[in-house]
Design a protein around this motif. Structure first.
Motif, PDB file in Angstrom:
ATOM      1  N   SER A 186       0.666  -1.454  -0.139  1.00 13.53           N
ATOM      2  CA  SER A 186      -0.181   0.115   0.243  1.00 13.53           C
ATOM      3  C   SER A 186       0.369   1.326  -0.001  1.00 13.53           C
ATOM      4  CB  SER A 186      -1.267  -0.090   0.543  1.00 13.53           C
ATOM      5  OG  SER A 186      -1.804  -1.033   1.410  1.00 13.53           O
TER       6      SER A 186
ATOM      7  N   TYR B 218      -8.582   3.105  -3.450  1.00 15.89           N
ATOM      8  CA  TYR B 218      -7.923   3.455  -2.072  1.00 15.89           C
ATOM      9  C   TYR B 218      -6.653   3.399  -1.985  1.00 15.89           C
ATOM     10  CZ  TYR B 218      -5.879   1.614   2.186  1.00 15.89           C
ATOM     11  OH  TYR B 218      -4.727   1.843   3.320  1.00 15.89           O
ATOM     12  N   TYR B 219      -5.830   3.495  -3.100  1.00 13.51           N
ATOM     13  CA  TYR B 219      -4.471   3.706  -2.826  1.00 13.51           C
ATOM     14  C   TYR B 219      -4.527   5.748  -3.614  1.00 13.51           C
ATOM     15  CZ  TYR B 219      -3.456  -1.081  -3.363  1.00 13.51           C
ATOM     16  OH  TYR B 219      -3.367  -2.778  -3.073  1.00 13.51           O
TER      17      TYR B 219
ATOM     18  N   LEU C 154       2.722   2.052  -3.393  1.00 16.28           N
ATOM     19  CA  LEU C 154       1.454   2.718  -4.582  1.00 16.28           C
ATOM     20  C   LEU C 154       1.634   4.130  -4.320  1.00 16.28           C
ATOM     21  CD1 LEU C 154      -0.711  -0.329  -5.585  1.00 16.28           C
ATOM     22  CD2 LEU C 154       1.039  -0.038  -6.386  1.00 16.28           C
ATOM     23  N   ALA C 155       1.201   4.034  -3.036  1.00 15.65           N
ATOM     24  CA  ALA C 155       0.622   5.206  -2.781  1.00 15.65           C
ATOM     25  C   ALA C 155       1.471   6.577  -3.223  1.00 15.65           C
ATOM     26  CB  ALA C 155       0.369   5.638  -1.343  1.00 15.65           C
TER      27      ALA C 155
ATOM     28  N   THR D  79      -1.362  -0.424 -10.716  1.00  8.32           N
ATOM     29  CA  THR D  79      -3.107  -1.461 -10.278  1.00  8.32           C
ATOM     30  C   THR D  79      -3.970  -1.998 -11.069  1.00  8.32           C
ATOM     31  OG1 THR D  79      -4.408   0.756  -9.886  1.00  8.32           O
ATOM     32  CG2 THR D  79      -2.768   0.174  -7.673  1.00  8.32           C
TER      33      THR D  79
ATOM     34  N   MET E 139       0.707   4.361 -10.747  1.00  8.98           N
ATOM     35  CA  MET E 139       0.486   3.798  -9.597  1.00  8.98           C
ATOM     36  C   MET E 139      -0.922   3.685 -10.395  1.00  8.98           C
ATOM     37  SD  MET E 139      -2.613   5.182  -7.355  1.00  8.98           S
ATOM     38  CE  MET E 139      -1.612   6.431  -6.207  1.00  8.98           C
TER      39      MET E 139
ATOM     40  N   HIS F  57      -2.547   7.999  -1.790  1.00  8.25           N
ATOM     41  CA  HIS F  57      -1.868   9.058  -2.444  1.00  8.25           C
ATOM     42  C   HIS F  57      -1.846  10.474  -1.621  1.00  8.25           C
ATOM     43  CE1 HIS F  57       0.515  10.880  -5.641  1.00  8.25           C
ATOM     44  NE2 HIS F  57      -0.252  11.302  -5.604  1.00  8.25           N
TER      45      HIS F  57
ATOM     46  N   ARG G   9      -4.616  -0.665   4.594  1.00  7.20           N
ATOM     47  CA  ARG G   9      -5.479  -1.614   3.087  1.00  7.20           C
ATOM     48  C   ARG G   9      -6.995  -1.285   2.846  1.00  7.20           C
ATOM     49  NH1 ARG G   9      -2.881  -3.574  -0.827  1.00  7.20           N
ATOM     50  NH2 ARG G   9      -3.829  -5.244  -0.820  1.00  7.20           N
TER      51      ARG G   9
END
Length: 618
Positions: free
Chosen positions: A32, A56-57, A35-36, A47, A43, A61, A123
């Motif tokens: 997480s 979510y990411y 990616l963020a 994903t 990203m 971010h 998450r």
């Protein structure tokens, strides 16, 4: 919402945040974080190949640019969505069965060990639960007064749920179908439903098209086909820790339907409809290569908790009607939560007493290496492990950390090239090179244990230490790295599997590792599982050391290998320190269920075990 429910939510929020930053981030949370902090276009591409969409990411971010990248900052959104989801669950139960049901649901859901774990994890799972419950709440608002604004909010929340996790499509689909049936005989509602059914695909369709490869390409490893019993067992034991804890929870949820309130019927249709749709997709379409965990359907857990709260109230009302008037109360249903609470007490206490909250201590593992690593050494996260990198950067360890492969490696040449390039960049010429390994689920990316083989063939393991399921090993190697050729060998196991090559890595001192490399090939379909054994026998046939295991592991069984292609599988055998003299190394296959060994034929004989070499110890 009643004052006692609000007070309970405030206390739960304080409980969730108390020390929630102390346990280490683990593998998934590191992903997480990784990616963020990517640029948004990168990203999105990452994903698109992942098991969950981008929403979510994307939120994380922007959040970490405000709050920073500490464990507290990374986990805070999960706590916030967890409190919101618990509040929505309580409000929905209140709507269906009254004020006591709202409080019971908040207590059952908010204090469950299953929920406590994910409410403190960086998450998307509490966000998924909150999205599904908010969509359900929006649907209930439409049923009260259908208008364009409410349909718009339902559509927005449904799209957000689906773009949080792909499994969010299941409750959204069931709610969309139910809303369509309800709107069929209401012209105004039918028109707005039609518009929402055009808007919803327009919002999620482009992403599904962009990420389409995720749905047509299986995982890089195979899993046994999922079964109905397996799915239901995973849900029951995942949601309710313990052998039979799910049973009183199921009885209470069924009791929610006792008096046939319209809301209770809608709740049951949503819960059962989502469960059946999930099962149909997993068992029918993706039975072979779908990866499943109960957290992916955390919204089913939240709906189940709502039913438990409602069922306790329903049973309480029925029992209360049989009591003297002075003792009658809707709150008497709390007594029927006690058996469930008693069964959850031990898992809850174990969670509370565990300082790591069920997570691997990555922080301690990195600190262990940071205290000992020296100039000229390097570390490798075998499977690329971003939680290790997170602590590596925060501790400013003065040595390189290499991110290992993220997809399975099947050829030894790839591992050799990888190690040679890593040594060229970070090692010192004409000197031994010491390498630290962080190993977590290495069977995913190194199913044949080729990294282990090359490191041991070109050096030795100094030591290792477990940190939960994370293993930290320390190797000393002597570059340049070289492959050790296998000695040609032929043994046929029941006409289905062949052994085509062998190499023994001799132990370097008493108590060291015997490395056995075996080149296996599948020549016919393998319908039953096979496990391999490696035995070290003294001259009298007495067993002095052994290693048994799947061939090569349960994620990539030999039954899924291409026909007539030999792969080298490395096996470690730890030897006793007091071995002296000559020993025989024998290998074979056996059925893991019956224990029956496969018959084998080789050039000089046949039997249930094949002698592949001799071991001489002074």
């Amino acid at each position: 919402m009643a004052w006692e429910s609000i007070l309970c939510l405030i206390l739960l929020a304080a409980f969730y945040t108390y020390g929630f930053y102390l346990p280490s981030l683990w593998f998934d949370e590191g992903w997480s974080w990784h990616l963020a902090r990517m640029p948004i276009p990168e990203m999105m591409r990452a994903t698109a190949a992942d098991r969950s969409p981008f929403l979510y990411y994307l939120l994380l971010h922007f959040w970490i640019r405000i709050a920073g990248e500490s464990e507290w900052a990374l986990r805070w959104p999960s706590v916030a969505f967890g409190v919101l989801a618990t509040a929505l669950a309580g409000r929905l139960a209140d709507r269906g069965w009254g004020r006591p049901a709202g409080l019971f649901t908040i207590l059952v859901m908010g204090l469950s060990p299953f929920w406590l774990y994910y409410v403190q994890e960086a998450r998307m799972y509490t966000m998924l639960a909150a999205g599904a419950l908010a969509t359900f709440w929006s649907l209930e608002a439409i049923l009260q007064r259908p208008d364009g604004r409410r349909f718009f909010w339902w559509m927005l929340l449904a799209a957000g749920t689906a773009l949080t996790h792909y499994f969010g499509l299941f409750p959204v689909a069931v709610m969309a179908a139910g809303l369509g049936l309800w709107s069929a005989h209401r012209p105004v509602a039918r028109r707005w439903w039609g518009w929402s059914m055009q808007g919803l695909p327009a919002m999620i369709g482009p992403w599904l098209l962009f990420a389409r490869e995720r749905f047509v390409s299986p995982e890089a490893f195979l899993r046994p086909p999922m079964t109905t019993v397996g799915l239901l067992t995973a849900l029951a034991h995942g949601f309710w820790p313990g052998e039979w804890t799910w049973l009183p929870a199921a009885v209470l949820a069924a009791a929610a339907l006792l008096r046939g309130h319209p809301f209770s019927r809608r709740w049951a249709v949503l819960f059962l409809g989502t469960l059946m749709l999930t099962a149909a997709v997993l068992l029918g379409i993706f039975s072979r290569f779908a990866l499943f965990h109960p957290r992916y359907v955390i919204f089913l857990w939240a709906l189940w908790a709502i039913g438990v709260g409602g069922g306790a109230v329903q049973i309480g009302e029925i029992m209360s009607d049989r009591l003297p008037r002075i003792l009658r109360s809707r709150w008497i249903g709390v007594l029927f939560l006690f058996p469930l609470g008693a069964m959850l007490f031990h898992p809850w206490r174990a969670w509370l007493q565990d300082p790591h909250r069920g997570r691997d201590p990555y922080r301690e593992a990195v600190a262990h290496v940071a205290r000992q690593i020296r100039p000229g050494e390097a570390a490798l996260a075998l499977r690329a492990n971003w939680a290790v990198l997170y602590y590596w950067e925060r501790m400013q360890v003065p040595a390189p950390l290499l991110m290992g492969p993220e997809t399975p490696i099947w050829e030894e040449g790839e591992v050799l090239s990888w190690l040679q390039e890593a040594h060229r960049r970070y090692g010192l010429p004409d000197r031994p090179w010491r390498l630290w390994l962080f190993e977590w689920q290495q069977e995913v990316v190194d199913p044949l244990r080729l990294f282990d083989r090359l490191l041991l063939e070109n050096g030795f393991e100094v030591g290792g230490q477990p940190f939960g399921s994370l293993w930290v090993a320390y190797y000393e190697t002597w570059p340049p790295f070289r492959k050790r050729p296998l000695t040609p060998f032929h043994a046929d196991f029941e006409g289905k599997i062949e052994l085509r090559g062998v190499h023994l890595r001799e132990p370097r001192w008493p108590g060291d590792i015997l490395g056995v490399t075996l080149a296996w090939a599948r020549v016919e379909p393998v319908l039953r599982p096979a496990r391999v054994f490696v035995h070290v026998l003294d001259p009298t046939g007495h067993l002095v050391a052994q290693q048994d295991g799947p061939l090569p592991n349960d994620l990539v069984p030999i039954s899924g290998w291409p026909l007539d292609h030999a792969y080298p599988v490395f096996v470690r055998v730890l030897l006793p320190r007091d071995l002296h003299g000559a020993y025989i190394v024998r290998v074979g296959l056996y059925d893991p269920e019956s224990g029956q060994r496969w018959r084998a034929r080789w050039d000089s004989g046949e039997g249930d075990g094949v002698p592949v070499g001799r071991l001489e110890r002074p």
